[in-house]
Design an enzyme around this catalytic site. Structure first.
Site, PDB file in Angstrom:
ATOM      1  N   GLU A   1      -1.516 -11.401  -9.501  1.00  0.00           N
ATOM      2  CA  GLU A   1      -2.945 -11.764  -8.377  1.00  0.00           C
ATOM      3  C   GLU A   1      -3.704 -12.480  -7.799  1.00  0.00           C
ATOM      4  OE1 GLU A   1      -5.797  -7.842  -9.591  1.00  0.00           O
ATOM      5  OE2 GLU A   1      -7.001  -9.674 -10.214  1.00  0.00           O
TER       6      GLU A   1
ATOM      7  N   LYS B   1     -10.924  -2.781 -19.241  1.00  0.00           N
ATOM      8  CA  LYS B   1     -10.369  -3.068 -18.124  1.00  0.00           C
ATOM      9  C   LYS B   1      -9.525  -4.141 -19.358  1.00  0.00           C
ATOM     10  CE  LYS B   1     -10.748  -3.016 -14.785  1.00  0.00           C
ATOM     11  NZ  LYS B   1     -11.244  -3.814 -13.496  1.00  0.00           N
TER      12      LYS B   1
END
Length: 460
Positions: free
Chosen positions: A289, A282
């Site tokens: 965000e 990841k």
């Protein structure tokens, strides 16, 4: 002893004292409070309201307190409730009775009003500078990607071809308007409430123009009740910051999509991404965000102030103490988000091949195909229907408009000729859109120049 102790026969309950106190958050206004007090003391002395030597002693004492606060030598007291009473109590303790004369012809109502205006007046230019720094990043990215063709979207469906540069300039124009909104707010709040008193000025011959100019305001406020009883300038600022954060949030959402494997239009720099505690593959767009998430905090500040003010009678009410935490948090949040967001955009890597591949699918040159037919004399609605049939044929066969044979085209309309392939080439589709504001290279270069000029005019 409380400064209002003469009227009361009992000490304030400890719970009430803590509930009433604002020093825990308004301590950050110490510079503005001391500046306002210095201007007020100088005016009192000049007007003969207090002796000149007393005014000088007060000013010297205030400057010494400021220096000690800056050096970390001062501890504020909850017993003194707020920053205004803390500083006045310190001043009186240091210089004696002269300190007690400082509050002549003044109320905490106009004192807090001027402190808050001064604070906001100083923070707005700092936010504007951060937005202008972001604008320079967008100009840089646009200049490097004038020929980077990508899909433009409506309803998050591929719609028409554009360029990454055109995309960057779309956001640059939004942020440009954010700057002008902040400038408008700054111009409207540039009036000084000091001298308004509790609500009805004073019987002393105060010179409000002197204090206004000493504090860098354009003029004094025109009505003393309005001066202490409204916070519309702060509400306007919260609205402006909410719009700015909305633009940052939309941009953040694009980046979150673009750096996903489903799009892969951009790669974020490792320094502006994070990993997973369990999934080693990841690379998360946490900056984007968090900016998207923190937008809600700024919206919350706007709603807080609107709700706080909606039913208040004139003039000052203690409810208005709730303005500062909302103002401080919104300003802090915006000033935290802007530089890290700009750095994230500045360091991201654009993937032109992936954008071009996406642009080649989705029939985003369908409108150009219809325009091709209308330029040969066919009414647009008929051309629209013909291209719709072509798209349906492509979907069934797995083709794109570019891969159809001339025979395929002519099976639908005899108006198609060899030049249709040039007309449908994505770079042609982009660069033929030379209308002012469009995605053609020369048009985007003009947009870049306008933003660069705007930034230049604001950074002289």
């Amino acid at each position: 002893m409380k400064l209002w102790a003469g009227r009361f026969q009992k000490e304030t309950d400890t719970l009430v004292n803590d509930f009433n106190s604002s020093i825990g958050f308004d301590a950050r206004l110490y510079q503005q409070d001391i500046r306002g007090s210095i201007a007020h003391a100088a005016m009192l002395g000049k007007q003969g309201i207090i002796e000149e030597h007393e005014a000088e002693k007060i000013i010297e004492g205030l400057k010494a307190i400021l220096a000690d606060i800056e050096d970390g030598k001062v501890e504020f007291s909850m017993d003194n409730e707020d920053i205004h009473m803390n500083i006045e109590a310190m001043l009186t303790q240091r210089i004696g009775d002269a300190g007690k004369r400082l509050h002549t012809a003044r109320s905490r109502n106009d004192q807090v009003a001027v402190d808050t205006r001064l604070y906001v007046k100083e923070e707005i230019p700092a936010i504007i500078k951060q937005v202008l720094d972001l604008e320079q990043v967008l100009v840089k990215k646009a200049e490097a990607n004038l020929d980077t063709v990508m899909p433009g979207y409506t309803h998050l469906q591929r719609a028409q071809p554009t360029t990454f540069a055109h995309y960057m300039m779309a956001y640059a124009n939004m942020f440009k308007r954010d700057v002008t909104r902040l400038e408008d707010c700054l111009a409207r709040l540039d009036e000084c409430p000091l001298g308004a008193g509790a609500l009805a000025t004073s019987t002393y011959p105060v010179d409000r123009f002197q204090t206004a100019h000493a504090l860098g305001f354009h003029k004094p406020t025109d009505n003393s009740m309005d001066s202490v009883s409204d916070r519309d300038y702060a509400i306007e600022l919260m609205a402006d910051l909410s719009i700015l954060m909305m633009h940052l949030s939309r941009f953040s959402e694009e980046i979150v999509l673009w750096c996903s494997w489903e799009f892969k239009y951009v790669d974020l720099d490792d320094a502006y991404s994070t990993g997973s505690s369990i999934m080693p593959q990841k690379k998360n767009p946490d900056v984007a965000e968090l900016v998207r998430g923190k937008t809600g905090r700024v919206y919350g500040a706007l709603v807080t102030l609107l709700t706080m003010m909606k039913s208040l009678p004139l003039a000052y009410n203690k409810d208005m103490q709730e303005d500062k935490e909302a103002i401080f948090d919104a300003i802090d949040t915006v000033e935290l988000c802007l530089p890290v967001f700009a750095a994230m955009v500045d360091t991201l890597t654009v993937r032109p091949k992936n954008m071009a591949k996406a642009a080649a699918g989705g029939f985003i040159n369908a409108t150009d195909c219809a325009d091709y037919l209308t330029k040969k004399g066919l009414p647009f609605r008929e051309a629209y229907m013909i291209v719709g049939r072509l798209v349906n044929m492509c979907i069934k066969s797995g083709d794109t408009l570019d891969t159809l044979t001339l025979k395929d085209f002519r099976a639908i309309s005899s108006l198609f000729d060899e030049d249709v392939y040039d007309a449908l080439a994505l770079k042609t589709c982009v660069n033929e859109r030379k209308v002012y504001g469009g995605p053609a290279k020369e048009s985007v270069q003009k947009q870049i120049e306008l933003i660069r000029q705007f930034v230049g005019e604001h950074t002289k």
